[in-house]
Write a protein that holds these residues in place. Sequence first.
Motif, short mmCIF file in Angstrom:
data_model
loop_
_atom_site.label_atom_id
_atom_site.label_comp_id
_atom_site.label_asym_id
_atom_site.label_seq_id
_atom_site.Cartn_x
_atom_site.Cartn_y
_atom_site.Cartn_z
N ASP A 69 0.85 -1.19 0.00
CA ASP A 69 0.00 0.00 0.00
C ASP A 69 0.89 1.24 0.00
OD1 ASP A 69 -2.30 1.50 0.18
OD2 ASP A 69 -2.76 0.97 2.25
N PRO A 70 0.73 2.20 -0.95
CA PRO A 70 -0.31 2.30 -1.97
C PRO A 70 0.07 1.54 -3.24
CG PRO A 70 1.10 4.22 -2.07
CD PRO A 70 1.60 3.39 -0.92
N GLY A 71 -0.86 1.53 -4.21
CA GLY A 71 -0.58 1.00 -5.53
C GLY A 71 -1.13 -0.38 -5.78
N PRO A 97 10.01 -2.45 0.81
CA PRO A 97 9.88 -1.36 -0.16
C PRO A 97 9.09 -1.72 -1.41
CG PRO A 97 12.07 -2.28 -0.25
CD PRO A 97 11.41 -2.91 0.92
N LEU A 98 8.81 -2.97 -1.66
CA LEU A 98 7.93 -3.44 -2.72
C LEU A 98 6.92 -4.37 -2.05
CD1 LEU A 98 9.70 -6.26 -4.75
CD2 LEU A 98 10.47 -5.56 -2.53
N ASN A 99 5.75 -4.51 -2.58
CA ASN A 99 5.27 -4.35 -3.93
C ASN A 99 4.32 -3.17 -4.05
OD1 ASN A 99 6.51 -6.83 -4.99
ND2 ASN A 99 5.14 -7.83 -3.53
N SER A 100 4.53 -2.17 -3.28
CA SER A 100 3.76 -0.94 -3.41
C SER A 100 4.18 -0.21 -4.68
CB SER A 100 3.98 -0.05 -2.20
OG SER A 100 5.36 0.24 -2.05
N ILE A 101 3.34 0.72 -5.12
CA ILE A 101 3.67 1.60 -6.24
C ILE A 101 3.46 3.05 -5.77
CG2 ILE A 101 3.16 2.24 -8.62
CD1 ILE A 101 1.99 -0.56 -9.01
N SER A 108 10.49 10.82 -1.51
CA SER A 108 9.09 11.12 -1.81
C SER A 108 8.22 9.88 -1.68
CB SER A 108 8.96 11.72 -3.21
OG SER A 108 9.35 10.78 -4.21
N ALA A 109 8.74 8.72 -2.09
CA ALA A 109 7.97 7.48 -1.95
C ALA A 109 7.82 7.10 -0.49
CB ALA A 109 8.65 6.36 -2.73
N LEU A 110 8.86 7.30 0.31
CA LEU A 110 8.76 7.02 1.74
C LEU A 110 7.73 7.94 2.38
CD1 LEU A 110 9.77 5.66 4.37
CD2 LEU A 110 11.55 7.43 4.48
N CYS A 157 17.56 -5.24 -1.51
CA CYS A 157 17.83 -5.39 -2.93
C CYS A 157 17.57 -6.83 -3.35
CB CYS A 157 19.27 -5.01 -3.27
SG CYS A 157 20.51 -6.22 -2.72
N PHE A 158 17.41 -7.02 -4.64
CA PHE A 158 17.31 -8.32 -5.28
C PHE A 158 18.53 -8.53 -6.16
CE2 PHE A 158 13.01 -7.99 -3.93
CZ PHE A 158 12.42 -9.24 -4.03
N LEU A 159 18.88 -9.79 -6.36
CA LEU A 159 19.94 -10.15 -7.29
C LEU A 159 19.39 -10.82 -8.54
CD1 LEU A 159 22.65 -11.44 -4.78
CD2 LEU A 159 22.23 -9.11 -5.61
N LEU A 160 18.06 -10.89 -8.65
CA LEU A 160 17.36 -11.39 -9.83
C LEU A 160 16.03 -10.66 -9.90
CD1 LEU A 160 15.86 -14.94 -9.14
CD2 LEU A 160 16.25 -13.19 -7.42
N HIS A 161 15.27 -10.89 -10.94
CA HIS A 161 14.00 -10.17 -11.11
C HIS A 161 13.14 -10.34 -9.86
CE1 HIS A 161 10.11 -8.90 -12.76
NE2 HIS A 161 10.82 -8.28 -13.71
N SER A 162 12.59 -9.25 -9.39
CA SER A 162 11.86 -9.25 -8.12
C SER A 162 10.44 -9.77 -8.25
CB SER A 162 11.81 -7.83 -7.54
OG SER A 162 11.00 -6.99 -8.36
N GLY A 163 9.95 -9.87 -9.47
CA GLY A 163 8.56 -10.21 -9.69
C GLY A 163 7.73 -9.02 -10.11
N VAL A 164 8.26 -7.80 -9.87
CA VAL A 164 7.59 -6.57 -10.31
C VAL A 164 8.62 -5.69 -11.01
CG1 VAL A 164 5.75 -6.63 -8.58
CG2 VAL A 164 7.91 -5.50 -8.03
#
Length: 457
Positions: A69-71, A97-101, A108-110, A157-164
Amino acid sequence: MNDELDLVIRARRMVSTRGEVEGSVGVKGGRIVAVEPAASGLSAARVVELADDEVLMPGVVDAHVHVNDPGRTEWEGFASATRAAAAGGVTTIVDMPLNSIPPTCDLSALDLKRRVAFGGPAESQAFVDVGFWGGAIPGNVPELRTLHQAGVSGFKCFLLHSGVDEFPPLDPEQLELAMREIGSFGGLLIVHAEDAHTIEHAPAAGGGTYDRFLRSRPRDAESLAVALVIEVARRTGCRVHILHVSSSDVLEALAAARRDGVAITAETCPHYLTFAAEEIPDGATAYKCCPPIREATNREQLWEGLREGVLDMVVTDHSPSTADLKALDTGDFGVAWGGISSLQLGLSAVWTEARARGFALTDVARWMSQAPARHAGLAGKGQIAVGHDADFAVFAPDDSFVVDVATLHHKNAVTPYHGRTLAGVVRETWLRGEKIDIEAAPQGRLLTRVTREGARP
């Protein structure tokens, strides 16, 4: 002092810094001001006597929660997540920090996330206290120090695609850039450690058989990624933490790095400690998570990692989605969202398996309250000790219940725990000396990192 206390809770069993004891807790202004033997005579205008089958435990600190939340509020939101947390004995969550948008990768996102959760007395959605992680993605190194100064617990952080797509991974060069910057101000990097190249060359995950999905996320992917993180941490001196360890193969590397002086910690999750790959039915996509649930022998080795202190803590990695994204209709592990909902169930799930292996409630409190609080920089949380917030779970460890998704407060009624009998019932949850009422106005507060830098859980 007794005349000045707001509250005294007396318990035949209490998990304090001295172990499990009989005792009384005195509370003033939302903080613990006294922890005394039961016969000490602590009194207040308000005295609560726990039942003989109840244990006063520190509130759980779940330092790995995706609120979205949000997004993506239809997946979860601060109101539903924190209600579920309170129902499960959790008094503090730290939001990923994900999977919000947008993801929490700049100030600003924080600020937006904080406004969504704590818009003001009339708009606040949080029934428990909430802290935040920042994100480390390609190109945002200049944002990291600002986020740190704003009080985030650290950076994921991710070391591969996060899914989003909006939260891309770091390659090895970008990982080192981020770690050098984070290390320069004494920050913490937390890492989803799976190697992208290994997974790209593994068998595809499509179809309804769990063993095929398991082969698509091999153990080597974790081993190689953890080795990379250790190597870069050794060069940069940055504090690092390995998220959701699923493979016992990494335990020796973690232990060796720690012996060598690398500032590294690690966590695992209730689902890795509960389930076994051999028992997952075909098409049961509620069990899908990344990295995956592995074999029973691996599960037992993770328990030994906790026993030996190589794994520091247990957090849920509550990663919900809408039911349609779990592909429950087709049972296709290749397309289903990879995440398990368990925020309300973590304490009972861990206790169920821990007591079967000879562990005590003091162990569970260390893994699920004390260590995550210190890890996330929340110095006043996670212990029944003088000076800490009066956050408690009233827990009946010998009671049990059958999980019914219809009774959970998660926004979407999907969990692999459905129908499972769990030991330990949370009867009450207290936040800063007040019993949480999830039908009343939310009383949760915003948390920022306050602990001494560099301390290990």
